[in-house]
Design a protein around this motif. Structure first.
Motif, PDB file in Angstrom:
ATOM      1  N   GLU A 119       0.807  -1.223   0.000  1.00  0.00           N
ATOM      2  CA  GLU A 119       0.000   0.000   0.000  1.00  0.00           C
ATOM      3  C   GLU A 119       0.839   1.271   0.000  1.00  0.00           C
ATOM      4  O   GLU A 119       0.547   2.218  -0.730  1.00  0.00           O
ATOM      5  CB  GLU A 119      -0.920  -0.007   1.230  1.00  0.00           C
ATOM      6  CG  GLU A 119      -1.804   1.222   1.321  1.00  0.00           C
ATOM      7  CD  GLU A 119      -2.692   1.199   2.550  1.00  0.00           C
ATOM      8  OE1 GLU A 119      -3.082   0.087   2.974  1.00  0.00           O
ATOM      9  OE2 GLU A 119      -2.996   2.278   3.086  1.00  0.00           O
ATOM     10  N   LEU A 120       1.883   1.296   0.835  1.00  0.00           N
ATOM     11  CA  LEU A 120       2.619   2.558   1.023  1.00  0.00           C
ATOM     12  C   LEU A 120       4.029   2.555   0.460  1.00  0.00           C
ATOM     13  O   LEU A 120       4.595   3.613   0.206  1.00  0.00           O
ATOM     14  CB  LEU A 120       2.701   2.881   2.528  1.00  0.00           C
ATOM     15  CG  LEU A 120       1.370   3.180   3.203  1.00  0.00           C
ATOM     16  CD1 LEU A 120       1.562   3.290   4.705  1.00  0.00           C
ATOM     17  CD2 LEU A 120       0.769   4.456   2.653  1.00  0.00           C
ATOM     18  N   PHE A 121       4.612   1.388   0.286  1.00  0.00           N
ATOM     19  CA  PHE A 121       6.032   1.366  -0.084  1.00  0.00           C
ATOM     20  C   PHE A 121       6.278   1.052  -1.559  1.00  0.00           C
ATOM     21  O   PHE A 121       7.398   1.229  -2.031  1.00  0.00           O
ATOM     22  CB  PHE A 121       6.794   0.340   0.764  1.00  0.00           C
ATOM     23  CG  PHE A 121       6.709   0.581   2.245  1.00  0.00           C
ATOM     24  CD1 PHE A 121       6.410   1.844   2.752  1.00  0.00           C
ATOM     25  CD2 PHE A 121       6.936  -0.437   3.147  1.00  0.00           C
ATOM     26  CE1 PHE A 121       6.322   2.070   4.121  1.00  0.00           C
ATOM     27  CE2 PHE A 121       6.863  -0.223   4.516  1.00  0.00           C
ATOM     28  CZ  PHE A 121       6.543   1.031   5.002  1.00  0.00           C
ATOM     29  N   SER A 122       5.256   0.538  -2.276  1.00  0.00           N
ATOM     30  CA  SER A 122       5.597   0.129  -3.642  1.00  0.00           C
ATOM     31  C   SER A 122       4.496   0.348  -4.679  1.00  0.00           C
ATOM     32  O   SER A 122       4.776   0.829  -5.762  1.00  0.00           O
ATOM     33  CB  SER A 122       6.001  -1.352  -3.669  1.00  0.00           C
ATOM     34  OG  SER A 122       4.919  -2.162  -3.275  1.00  0.00           O
ATOM     35  N   MET A 123       3.242   0.004  -4.394  1.00  0.00           N
ATOM     36  CA  MET A 123       2.238   0.017  -5.462  1.00  0.00           C
ATOM     37  C   MET A 123       1.115   1.021  -5.251  1.00  0.00           C
ATOM     38  O   MET A 123       0.569   1.562  -6.200  1.00  0.00           O
ATOM     39  CB  MET A 123       1.628  -1.392  -5.603  1.00  0.00           C
ATOM     40  CG  MET A 123       2.637  -2.429  -6.081  1.00  0.00           C
ATOM     41  SD  MET A 123       1.944  -4.090  -6.084  1.00  0.00           S
ATOM     42  CE  MET A 123       0.740  -3.965  -7.373  1.00  0.00           C
ATOM     43  N   GLY A 124       0.737   1.237  -4.027  1.00  0.00           N
ATOM     44  CA  GLY A 124      -0.389   2.118  -3.756  1.00  0.00           C
ATOM     45  C   GLY A 124      -1.709   1.370  -3.805  1.00  0.00           C
ATOM     46  O   GLY A 124      -1.830   0.308  -4.412  1.00  0.00           O
ATOM     47  N   LYS A 135      -2.470 -11.046   2.159  1.00  0.00           N
ATOM     48  CA  LYS A 135      -2.260 -12.241   2.986  1.00  0.00           C
ATOM     49  C   LYS A 135      -1.131 -13.111   2.426  1.00  0.00           C
ATOM     50  O   LYS A 135      -0.296 -13.635   3.180  1.00  0.00           O
ATOM     51  CB  LYS A 135      -3.554 -13.055   3.068  1.00  0.00           C
ATOM     52  CG  LYS A 135      -4.612 -12.375   3.923  1.00  0.00           C
ATOM     53  CD  LYS A 135      -5.934 -13.108   3.861  1.00  0.00           C
ATOM     54  CE  LYS A 135      -6.998 -12.306   4.629  1.00  0.00           C
ATOM     55  NZ  LYS A 135      -8.348 -12.680   4.274  1.00  0.00           N
ATOM     56  N   ALA A 136      -1.118 -13.247   1.108  1.00  0.00           N
ATOM     57  CA  ALA A 136      -0.069 -14.064   0.488  1.00  0.00           C
ATOM     58  C   ALA A 136       1.309 -13.444   0.728  1.00  0.00           C
ATOM     59  O   ALA A 136       2.286 -14.149   1.031  1.00  0.00           O
ATOM     60  CB  ALA A 136      -0.340 -14.206  -1.003  1.00  0.00           C
ATOM     61  N   ALA A 137       1.379 -12.105   0.599  1.00  0.00           N
ATOM     62  CA  ALA A 137       2.663 -11.431   0.841  1.00  0.00           C
ATOM     63  C   ALA A 137       3.111 -11.650   2.288  1.00  0.00           C
ATOM     64  O   ALA A 137       4.288 -11.961   2.546  1.00  0.00           O
ATOM     65  CB  ALA A 137       2.530  -9.940   0.546  1.00  0.00           C
ATOM     66  N   ILE A 167       7.979  -9.847  -7.877  1.00  0.00           N
ATOM     67  CA  ILE A 167       6.674  -9.752  -8.548  1.00  0.00           C
ATOM     68  C   ILE A 167       6.133  -8.324  -8.460  1.00  0.00           C
ATOM     69  O   ILE A 167       5.565  -7.799  -9.425  1.00  0.00           O
ATOM     70  CB  ILE A 167       5.683 -10.774  -7.922  1.00  0.00           C
ATOM     71  CG1 ILE A 167       6.171 -12.201  -8.181  1.00  0.00           C
ATOM     72  CG2 ILE A 167       4.282 -10.581  -8.485  1.00  0.00           C
ATOM     73  CD1 ILE A 167       5.421 -13.279  -7.418  1.00  0.00           C
ATOM     74  N   ILE A 168       6.345  -7.681  -7.333  1.00  0.00           N
ATOM     75  CA  ILE A 168       5.901  -6.281  -7.195  1.00  0.00           C
ATOM     76  C   ILE A 168       6.556  -5.407  -8.256  1.00  0.00           C
ATOM     77  O   ILE A 168       5.925  -4.544  -8.869  1.00  0.00           O
ATOM     78  CB  ILE A 168       6.245  -5.766  -5.772  1.00  0.00           C
ATOM     79  CG1 ILE A 168       5.293  -6.366  -4.744  1.00  0.00           C
ATOM     80  CG2 ILE A 168       6.207  -4.245  -5.716  1.00  0.00           C
ATOM     81  CD1 ILE A 168       5.666  -6.072  -3.294  1.00  0.00           C
ATOM     82  N   LEU A 169       7.837  -5.657  -8.499  1.00  0.00           N
ATOM     83  CA  LEU A 169       8.568  -4.814  -9.456  1.00  0.00           C
ATOM     84  C   LEU A 169       8.140  -5.066 -10.899  1.00  0.00           C
ATOM     85  O   LEU A 169       8.461  -4.271 -11.783  1.00  0.00           O
ATOM     86  CB  LEU A 169      10.079  -5.041  -9.298  1.00  0.00           C
ATOM     87  CG  LEU A 169      10.651  -4.524  -7.977  1.00  0.00           C
ATOM     88  CD1 LEU A 169      12.095  -4.948  -7.794  1.00  0.00           C
ATOM     89  CD2 LEU A 169      10.555  -3.001  -7.909  1.00  0.00           C
ATOM     90  N   GLU A 170       7.429  -6.158 -11.122  1.00  0.00           N
ATOM     91  CA  GLU A 170       6.929  -6.416 -12.473  1.00  0.00           C
ATOM     92  C   GLU A 170       5.639  -5.647 -12.761  1.00  0.00           C
ATOM     93  O   GLU A 170       5.181  -5.610 -13.899  1.00  0.00           O
ATOM     94  CB  GLU A 170       6.659  -7.918 -12.650  1.00  0.00           C
ATOM     95  CG  GLU A 170       7.922  -8.763 -12.677  1.00  0.00           C
ATOM     96  CD  GLU A 170       7.601 -10.251 -12.579  1.00  0.00           C
ATOM     97  OE1 GLU A 170       6.399 -10.604 -12.566  1.00  0.00           O
ATOM     98  OE2 GLU A 170       8.550 -11.046 -12.476  1.00  0.00           O
ATOM     99  N   GLN A 171       5.038  -5.059 -11.735  1.00  0.00           N
ATOM    100  CA  GLN A 171       3.740  -4.412 -11.906  1.00  0.00           C
ATOM    101  C   GLN A 171       3.917  -2.971 -12.414  1.00  0.00           C
ATOM    102  O   GLN A 171       4.722  -2.215 -11.842  1.00  0.00           O
ATOM    103  CB  GLN A 171       2.973  -4.387 -10.575  1.00  0.00           C
ATOM    104  CG  GLN A 171       2.909  -5.716  -9.853  1.00  0.00           C
ATOM    105  CD  GLN A 171       2.306  -6.817 -10.708  1.00  0.00           C
ATOM    106  OE1 GLN A 171       1.217  -6.655 -11.263  1.00  0.00           O
ATOM    107  NE2 GLN A 171       3.009  -7.935 -10.815  1.00  0.00           N
ATOM    108  N   PRO A 172       3.168  -2.586 -13.438  1.00  0.00           N
ATOM    109  CA  PRO A 172       3.249  -1.186 -13.911  1.00  0.00           C
ATOM    110  C   PRO A 172       2.912  -0.189 -12.806  1.00  0.00           C
ATOM    111  O   PRO A 172       3.451   0.925 -12.775  1.00  0.00           O
ATOM    112  CB  PRO A 172       2.197  -1.132 -15.027  1.00  0.00           C
ATOM    113  CG  PRO A 172       2.004  -2.545 -15.468  1.00  0.00           C
ATOM    114  CD  PRO A 172       2.256  -3.402 -14.272  1.00  0.00           C
ATOM    115  N   ALA A 173       2.034  -0.582 -11.897  1.00  0.00           N
ATOM    116  CA  ALA A 173       1.638   0.352 -10.827  1.00  0.00           C
ATOM    117  C   ALA A 173       2.838   0.758  -9.978  1.00  0.00           C
ATOM    118  O   ALA A 173       2.875   1.877  -9.436  1.00  0.00           O
ATOM    119  CB  ALA A 173       0.582  -0.303  -9.940  1.00  0.00           C
ATOM    120  N   THR A 174       3.821  -0.128  -9.854  1.00  0.00           N
ATOM    121  CA  THR A 174       4.974   0.169  -8.997  1.00  0.00           C
ATOM    122  C   THR A 174       5.789   1.330  -9.569  1.00  0.00           C
ATOM    123  O   THR A 174       6.172   2.257  -8.843  1.00  0.00           O
ATOM    124  CB  THR A 174       5.847  -1.086  -8.836  1.00  0.00           C
ATOM    125  OG1 THR A 174       5.031  -2.139  -8.349  1.00  0.00           O
ATOM    126  CG2 THR A 174       6.995  -0.851  -7.885  1.00  0.00           C
TER     127      THR A 174
END
Lengths: 394, 466
Positions: free
Chosen positions: B174-179, B189-191, B245-252
């Motif tokens: 929420e706050l550190f990578s994607m919003g 939960k998975a994270a 996986i987070i870094l693969e997201q355009p939102a990041t």
């Protein structure tokens, strides 16, 4: 403006528990310095057994205890006076001396002046804020220098502020970042003026008697020196050359006689040495602050021994922890308690005439005390010491 | 073209260069007086940017003297001291972008001593952010996920295979990578499950020997080894897999680009410019150094002068740098700076929540504004401040006097090529009752006048901006 020296003597508040009175009705004589004899003519030959850890004084407590002890002085009344920079009891901010009784199982009590010495201060509006090194003369007068305010404060062991002296400036004899200090045989003062990169000699009343030093990295130069000691055998001046990572011995007129240690982090090496002391045998102790240890050298500059800290929690520290079960549980889950024994950024080291070595373990709120175990041999028991001794095998 | 015209144009071009580099130094560093800017302007703008983003070209700041003259901090117990040390570094380091980036990451990964209560942990986190701040986002997130202060701050030591605590997993997304809006509750939960077993070792309590360092430890016996489905991918993921996986997201890339833009460019984001920045992040595989360089060289950055409200830390440090104070370790009072910054609403290493501070206009409420103005006016109104003395000497040069408006312009230039509206300049002249030509002699009197001008400029609205 009324000077601090003109103000009436302050009442001293003595906090001594009933238990303390019962156990220690009178101060011990252990810390009393010997009458200062004229300089001797030779160093003794020693049979060294090493140093034995004796006691940890102080520790961080909610009430009392130390916070940032930077130096100790030996009072003529037999008490140890610890320069405690930031009292820990919420009573006052500033600096004060804490009177400590040294005994094998360790107990302390305090003399707390009503106000820290220097309030409202030499300039009338600020407290003394940076007292660090301290000495006590045979008359019971404590001396310390304020590194930031460039002044020397005198305070009796009864808590009276007796006055200030010194003129700030960068000329010889003027005070500029004064810190390290020691008493000479005649109880005159040697003071390190760090920001002038000098060591200066004064009477106890502040009259300048001489001095030496200039900034540099060369053999006879100093670079932000910190601690100073006088050799009790021959009166030479030993200086912790802080930023050159060396200890240097000078004649009293400033001629370089000896370089002790070398820069580094290994055996016998120094990194940002702070306090320095020399005992009656000519052994030199250096608070190797940047390496979190104390090193000792003999009068020839040979590395002898290192002290990394061996303190265990004393009774008062244990009582403090036992009042909080969370802390007890935390301690029960800690791997490697050894870390707690070690010195952290020691600022000063002093020796008394009983062979005790006092290390101001500044970063860990305590004074660690060691006892020197050795036998000084009579001249007829050994050959005269020589500068180089050929190794032999038996 | 005649020689005087050529000369005038050359002077104007040089002044433009100084102004542009002044803008760069306010954003990528902590400001500089004209004296320093003129030296930098001998190089091209691109070369100055290149130096800033490659701080290892310059020697690190010598900090041993700071420790020497503050031996009262030997216990390393005070987070205020860590903040003071940071202030000293921001003022004096020849590698300012390292410390600016630490400020950026500290705002994004807000961690507070109010909960952590252990200065060595906070100090280590700050050092980690400083040392890795110009690397790449993957490295930074990996270090962050192993940072004891962060782990404790977000209860990660309570995240067990048999009893999951989602706090760290949630804030990571929420706050550190994607919003918000880019993941589901199941992803949280998975994270969290993937990070089970990532914890810290037990340290000593504060009493009786003070704080000790805390280490990150991985306890495999406490790690959830079952498969997890995270952002559409399924596997037996661990924490590092989640970061990948987070870094693969355009939102990041968008999320990070927006924060970088607001920190370095403008409080009012421009969608196209943020998009361009996000693209640079993606193409560079989240290389922060490459992204910052592209941003500083962009036209939108060059044009974005005085479009940001300075944060309290930036305001205090920039003011101190103009005043030329605390350039040596033994100047008394530097420990008051972190307190001043705190009174303006930004207590370093102690943000109010995990969301950090709300920048922009929220820095300027009535109470904070008074603190900001008073601090700057006190600092710059001191005619004995080394920076003020240097400014007055440079302006006086060899001349006998200077016309009032020219004096205000000269002071603005000397303070770092600052800008004020004509009305504000006129107000200063009237306020200080500067009439006609101001005498440059005697120097002490002129220094007093310059200090008064500096002081009045520091109260202007524009001085709150950069």
């Amino acid at each position: 403006m009324t000077g601090v020296a003109d103000r009436p003597a302050r009442k001293v508040e003595r906090m001594r528990t009933t238990k303390a009175k019962a156990l220690w009705p009178a101060p011990l004589s252990a810390a009393i310095p010997a009458p200062r004899a004229p300089y001797q003519d030779r160093y003794p030959t020693l049979f060294r057994r090493g140093h034995q850890f004796e006691i940890a004084l102080g520790q961080r407590l909610a009430l009392g205890g130390f916070k940032g002890p930077t130096d100790v002085a030996f009072g003529p009344d037999g008490w140890l006076y610890v320069m405690n920079r930031y009292p820990n009891d919420g009573h006052l901010a500033g600096v004060r001396w804490v009177q400590v009784n040294v005994k094998d199982d360790g107990f302390e009590f305090e003399v707390v002046p009503k106000d820290p010495p220097g309030k409202p201060g030499a300039t009338g509006h600020e407290w003394l804020g940076s007292l660090q090194m301290t000495v006590c003369d045979s008359q019971g007068v404590l001396y310390s220098a304020d590194e930031h305010r460039h002044t020397v404060v005198r305070c009796s062991i009864r808590g009276e502020t007796l006055g200030y002296w010194g003129h700030p400036g960068d000329k010889p004899g003027q005070l500029n970042g004064p810190t390290g200090m020691c008493l000479d045989a005649d109880e005159s003062l040697w003071i390190v003026n760090t920001l002038n990169h000098r060591v200066d000699h004064y009477t106890r009343e502040g009259e300048w008697l001489g001095g030496f030093g200039q900034q540099g990295t060369g053999p006879g130069e100093l670079n932000f020196p910190w601690g100073v000691a006088i050799d009790p055998i021959n009166g030479t001046v030993v200086v912790a050359d802080w930023r050159n990572d060396l200890v240097k011995r000078f004649s009293r007129d400033g001629k370089l006689l000896q370089v002790i240690g070398r820069p580094g982090h290994g055996e016998g090496e120094l990194h940002r040495p702070a306090g320095v002391a020399e005992d009656n045998h000519g052994d030199i102790y250096v608070a190797d602050r940047g390496n979190n240890r104390v090193l000792s050298f003999n009068y020839r500059g040979m590395f002898i021994e290192s002290f990394i800290g061996d303190a265990v929690i004393n009774d008062r520290g244990m009582q403090k922890v036992l009042t909080n079960l969370d802390m007890v549980r935390m301690r029960d889950n800690i791997e490697n308690l050894d870390r707690e024994k070690r010195l952290k950024a020691p600022v000063s080291v002093r020796v008394d005439n009983k062979g005790r070595v006092y290390i101001a373990d500044t970063g860990r709120y305590r004074v660690q005390v060691y006892r020197k175990m050795c036998k000084a041999l009579r001249p007829d028991e050994v050959d005269p010491p020589t500068l180089h001794v050929d190794p032999v095998l038996t | 073209m005649t020689a005087p015209i050529r000369e005038r144009r050359a002077r104007r071009a040089a002044a433009d260069d100084v102004a542009l580099i002044g803008h760069l130094m306010r954003r990528a560093a902590f400001g500089a007086r004209a004296e320093h800017l003129e030296q930098l302007a001998r190089k091209s703008y691109g070369a100055v940017v290149d130096d800033l983003v490659n701080p290892e070209r310059f020697p690190p700041l010598e900090e041993d003297l700071l420790e020497r003259f503050h031996s009262d901090q030997s216990d390393d117990e005070s987070t205020g001291w860590t903040a003071t040390r940071w202030s000293f570094q921001m003022i004096n380091s020849p590698r300012p972008l390292e410390f600016k980036m630490a400020l950026f990451w500290h705002g994004l990964f807000a961690t507070a001593v109010s909960k952590v209560t252990n200065n060595p942990m906070m100090r280590n986190q700050y050092q980690m952010l400083r040392e890795n701040g110009l690397s790449d986002f993957r490295t930074i997130l990996q270090r962050l996920a192993r940072d004891p202060a962060m782990l404790y701050w977000l209860d990660q030591q309570q995240n067990h295979a048999a009893a999951v605590n989602e706090n760290w997993g949630r804030e990571l997304l929420e706050l550190f990578s994607m919003g918000r809006g880019n993941y589901t509750e199941d992803d949280v939960k998975a994270a969290a499950r993937a990070f089970t077993g990532w914890t810290l070792d037990q340290t000593f309590p504060r009493y009786p020997s003070g704080y000790y360092d805390v280490r990150f430890v991985y306890r495999p016996e406490d790690h959830d080894e079952t498969p997890k489905t995270f952002l559409g991918r399924t596997g037996n993921f661990n924490g590092d897999d989640i970061i990948d996986i987070i870094l693969e997201q355009p939102a990041t890339a968008h999320y990070l680009a927006l924060h970088l833009y607001k920190f370095f460019v403008s409080d009012e984001p421009n969608r196209d410019e943020v998009e361009a920045l996000a693209q640079t992040l993606t193409e560079s595989r989240f290389d922060i150094r490459v992204t910052l360089k592209a941003m500083f060289l962009s036209e939108y950055f060059r044009q974005a002068r005085f479009k940001r409200v300075r944060s309290p830390a930036e305001h205090v440090i920039a003011t101190v740098r103009i005043a030329g104070r605390y350039t040596n370790a033994w100047e008394h009072g530097i420990d008051g700076l972190e307190d001043a910054i705190g009174r303006m609403g930004q207590q370093l290493l102690n943000p109010p929540t995990v969301e950090g501070w709300h920048p922009g206009r929220e820095w300027i409420d009535s109470a904070y504004l008074i603190e900001r103005v008073n601090f700057a006016a006190d600092m710059l109104g001191d005619p004995s401040a080394p920076g003020v003395v240097a400014i007055s000497r440079r302006i006086a040069g060899g001349r006998s006097g200077i016309e009032a408006l020219a004096l205000v312009d000269a002071v603005l230039y000397e303070m770092g090529a600052l800008m004020l509206s004509p009305a504000a300049k006129q107000a200063i002249i009237e306020n200080l009752e500067l009439v006609g030509e101001v005498a440059c002699n005697p120097p002490e009197v002129f220094a007093n006048t310059v200090a008064r001008v500096c002081r009045t400029i520091s109260t202007a609205r524009e001085f709150q901006l950069e």
